[in-house]
Every structure is written in C-alpha cells, then in structure tokens.
Design a protein around this motif. Structure first.
Motif, PDB file in Angstrom:
ATOM      1  N   UNK A 177      45.908  19.548  35.138  1.00 40.67           N
ATOM      2  CA  UNK A 177      46.611  18.331  35.873  1.00 40.67           C
ATOM      3  C   UNK A 177      47.247  19.035  36.912  1.00 40.67           C
ATOM      4  N   UNK A 178      47.616  20.201  37.325  1.00 38.16           N
ATOM      5  CA  UNK A 178      48.235  20.767  38.295  1.00 38.16           C
ATOM      6  C   UNK A 178      47.151  21.229  39.336  1.00 38.16           C
ATOM      7  N   UNK A 179      45.816  20.918  39.151  1.00 36.58           N
ATOM      8  CA  UNK A 179      44.992  21.081  40.177  1.00 36.58           C
ATOM      9  C   UNK A 179      44.397  22.492  40.081  1.00 36.58           C
ATOM     10  N   UNK A 180      44.750  23.416  39.176  1.00 38.27           N
ATOM     11  CA  UNK A 180      44.241  24.711  39.196  1.00 38.27           C
ATOM     12  C   UNK A 180      43.366  24.800  37.941  1.00 38.27           C
ATOM     13  N   UNK A 181      42.303  25.655  38.078  1.00 43.84           N
ATOM     14  CA  UNK A 181      41.262  26.017  37.028  1.00 43.84           C
ATOM     15  C   UNK A 181      41.858  27.153  36.121  1.00 43.84           C
ATOM     16  N   UNK A 182      41.462  27.323  34.836  1.00 49.77           N
ATOM     17  CA  UNK A 182      42.001  28.040  34.046  1.00 49.77           C
ATOM     18  C   UNK A 182      40.796  28.794  33.135  1.00 49.77           C
ATOM     19  N   UNK A 183      40.917  29.868  32.876  1.00 48.70           N
ATOM     20  CA  UNK A 183      39.870  30.454  32.185  1.00 48.70           C
ATOM     21  C   UNK A 183      40.539  30.852  30.598  1.00 48.70           C
ATOM     22  N   UNK A 184      39.783  30.949  29.609  1.00 45.20           N
ATOM     23  CA  UNK A 184      40.456  31.088  28.127  1.00 45.20           C
ATOM     24  C   UNK A 184      39.995  32.493  27.925  1.00 45.20           C
ATOM     25  N   UNK A 185      40.915  32.983  26.962  1.00 40.99           N
ATOM     26  CA  UNK A 185      40.650  34.156  26.517  1.00 40.99           C
ATOM     27  C   UNK A 185      40.709  34.260  24.803  1.00 40.99           C
ATOM     28  N   UNK A 195      33.070  36.134  33.288  1.00 37.26           N
ATOM     29  CA  UNK A 195      31.998  35.867  33.600  1.00 37.26           C
ATOM     30  C   UNK A 195      31.258  34.752  33.043  1.00 37.26           C
ATOM     31  N   UNK A 196      30.943  34.780  31.875  1.00 35.86           N
ATOM     32  CA  UNK A 196      30.192  33.978  30.925  1.00 35.86           C
ATOM     33  C   UNK A 196      30.747  32.275  31.038  1.00 35.86           C
ATOM     34  N   UNK A 197      32.205  32.336  31.174  1.00 36.89           N
ATOM     35  CA  UNK A 197      32.590  30.793  31.486  1.00 36.89           C
ATOM     36  C   UNK A 197      32.171  30.236  32.547  1.00 36.89           C
ATOM     37  N   UNK A 198      32.036  30.916  33.634  1.00 42.48           N
ATOM     38  CA  UNK A 198      31.812  30.576  34.898  1.00 42.48           C
ATOM     39  C   UNK A 198      30.156  30.292  34.963  1.00 42.48           C
ATOM     40  N   UNK A 199      29.555  31.497  34.497  1.00 37.05           N
ATOM     41  CA  UNK A 199      28.077  31.562  34.952  1.00 37.05           C
ATOM     42  C   UNK A 199      27.167  30.521  34.027  1.00 37.05           C
ATOM     43  N   UNK A 200      27.793  30.147  32.870  1.00 38.02           N
ATOM     44  CA  UNK A 200      26.891  29.275  32.120  1.00 38.02           C
ATOM     45  C   UNK A 200      27.293  27.673  32.682  1.00 38.02           C
ATOM     46  N   UNK A 201      28.124  27.728  33.692  1.00 39.51           N
ATOM     47  CA  UNK A 201      28.241  26.634  34.378  1.00 39.51           C
ATOM     48  C   UNK A 201      27.639  26.759  36.048  1.00 39.51           C
ATOM     49  N   UNK A 202      26.765  27.448  36.028  1.00 39.60           N
ATOM     50  CA  UNK A 202      26.025  27.567  37.499  1.00 39.60           C
ATOM     51  C   UNK A 202      27.075  27.850  38.311  1.00 39.60           C
ATOM     52  N   UNK A 203      28.134  28.677  38.021  1.00 35.32           N
ATOM     53  CA  UNK A 203      29.000  29.098  39.189  1.00 35.32           C
ATOM     54  C   UNK A 203      30.289  28.323  39.194  1.00 35.32           C
ATOM     55  N   UNK A 204      30.313  27.214  38.817  1.00 31.82           N
ATOM     56  CA  UNK A 204      31.405  26.188  39.147  1.00 31.82           C
ATOM     57  C   UNK A 204      32.613  26.742  38.168  1.00 31.82           C
ATOM     58  N   UNK A 205      33.676  26.559  38.571  1.00 31.06           N
ATOM     59  CA  UNK A 205      34.979  27.055  37.918  1.00 31.06           C
ATOM     60  C   UNK A 205      35.054  25.837  36.727  1.00 31.06           C
ATOM     61  N   UNK A 206      35.793  26.088  35.781  1.00 35.42           N
ATOM     62  CA  UNK A 206      36.254  25.047  34.765  1.00 35.42           C
ATOM     63  C   UNK A 206      37.180  23.913  35.558  1.00 35.42           C
TER      64      UNK A 206
END
Length: 286
Positions: free
Chosen positions: A273-281, A258-269
């Motif tokens: 290079x492969x076109x996919x977004x990734x979240x970090x733990x 949630x935090x990683x997306x919400x401080x971006x105003x809902x945009x994904x990271x």
C-alpha cells in the motif's frame, strides 16, 4: 554467418552476461543479464545492466530477445528493466513452470501468481529456434542443475548457463528443487558430443587466485580437463562426486531474493500500500 559476441563480467556475483548480435546496426539478444542487489541494504541498482544498454545503443542494435538460461539462484535478472528501456521479448525454458510451482508456496507469493510461465514472453522447448536478424539460435534442453535449464546455440557457439564451469572449477550443483546429478551428467554428455572446437560460453566463473576470470572454454578443453566430468568419468562416479560435494555446500548468498524476482521474469513483487515492493524471508524452511 558467425555471431558477434560481447561478454560482460560482474565480479560481485561471478556472473557473465552476453550481448549476441549479427552485425552493427542489426539485431541483438542479451543472455543472463544482472540486476545489481545489495543484500545488506535491500537496494537494487542497474550499473551492470546499463553497460549492456550502452553497448547496444552505441552499435545501433535492435534488441530482439532477453534470454535466461534458467531461474538463477545467485543473482537477480535485469530482464524486466532492460525490456522497459530497449524492448525485446523475454524467454526461458518451458519447465520454468515446475520451478514456479515449487517456490510459490515457499515464498507465500500472491494467490494470483501464475505458475505456468506466462510472466515470460516465450517458453522454449528442446529444438526450438529463434531468429536474431541474420542469425538463428537453437535451444538445447540442459536439465540437471534445475529442470528448466536450457542452452542457446548459434553456429559453433553455445551459451550453456550453469551446466559446466571452467575445467578447473567443474560442474553445477544439483541439490536445488528439481535438480538431479544423473540428469546433469546426460546434459553434459550432450554438450561434450559436439565438435571439439565448439565454444561453450559460461554463466559463471569462480577462478582460483592463479588465473583471471574467463567466459569461454571449448568442448575439447572440457573433455580433457574438467575436474568433475572429463572424458572417462563414469555416470556413477560423477553422481557420487556431485552428491557428496552438494552435501557440503551452503545456500547461495542471494538465493532468497534472486528466486523471488527471477521466476517473475525480473519483475519485483507487487508493491504494498505504501508503494514499495517487499521480498520475503521464509524462516527454517529452505
């Protein structure tokens, strides 16, 4: 003119989202929309957000604002997805920059991620107003749960985020970075100083088995019965209760995504290079 309000409940996260509008065919705001997220599979979906789109489309409303009461730690916001489909401007409290500065290093976000809130179209200060067709919304700073919490008042209705829950549930936790129980107490007192018939629209309900979820309470109900901060509870007693309770709470299930997306105003990271977004733990850090 009274606002028209439609609540939408997500039982998975216990979250209420709202559509507020002046009249059919007029102007609308969405408050605290939910992007569905499956933590087991790492998949997003838009079932909750589509309900908002369908409601707005059916009433021929023009979406003017997508408003957040704070950067949520228990659900992802659908603000970016909704903006792509319906337009509108995103807004949040101006102290979102403090939240961004805390979490950028924790999640090792990209170097050029800005920590001045520019991901949102508008940052609101206490007392700011925004126009919604024939309605005027006023911004109330309600810090304590986080530094950036705000409420949105239109007439006798206030959308208060996590500041309070239903009286039998209590108040928001204050152990996130920048949270403070003493500050929350004063934010609550600001709400409880409003007229008794003022309706307080909640961001969450976690009801006991004895009742169904409910989106709204009144100032009078909160003053009479809130289990944490009803009338007569002193600041010292509330702070002691809140701090003791917070010490027993685990992290919200969706805190990390949630935090990683919400401080971006809902945009994904940004995609890899492969076109996919990734979240970090972050391990052993939170």
């Amino acid at each position: 003119m009274h606002a028209s309000i439609q609540a939408f409940f997500d039982p998975v996260t216990g979250t209420y989202s709202y559509v507020v509008f002046d009249h059919p065919g007029g102007h609308a705001a969405i408050i605290d929309p939910v992007l569905d997220y499956d933590p087991k599979a790492g998949r997003t979906a838009t079932d909750n957000a589509q309900q908002l789109v369908d409601f707005i489309t059916a009433r021929e409303l023009q979406l003017a604002w997508i408003l957040e009461t704070h950067a949520h730690a228990d659900h992802l916001t659908a603000a970016a997805w909704l903006k792509q489909r319906l337009g509108g401007r995103t807004g949040i409290g101006r102290h979102i920059d403090a939240v961004q500065r805390v979490f950028k290093p924790i999640f090792q976000m990209e170097e050029d991620f800005a920590t001045d809130g520019r991901q949102f179209d508008q940052l609101f200060a206490d007392g700011d107003s925004l126009q919604l067709g024939e309605l005027t919304l006023r911004v109330l700073a309600l810090p304590g749960h986080t530094p950036a919490d705000v409420g949105y008042q239109v007439g006798d209705d206030v959308f208060i985020g996590d500041t309070l829950f239903q009286p039998d549930v209590g108040s928001a936790r204050c152990d996130f970075p920048g949270g403070d129980a003493r500050t929350l107490f004063h934010s609550v007192q600001r709400l409880l100083s409003l007229p008794d018939n003022t309706r307080l629209w909640l961001c969450h309900d976690y009801p006991p088995d004895s009742r169904a979820p409910s989106a709204c309470s009144t100032v009078a109900e909160q003053k009479a019965a809130n289990v944490h901060v009803r009338s007569g509870v002193s600041e010292a007693d509330f702070v002691a209760l809140r701090q003791a309770r917070d010490a027993t709470l685990g992290a919200p299930v969706l805190l990390i995504p949630s935090i990683q997306v919400n401080i971006r105003a809902g945009n994904l990271p940004p995609p890899a290079a492969n076109g996919h977004a990734y979240l970090k733990i972050p391990l052993d850090l939170l």
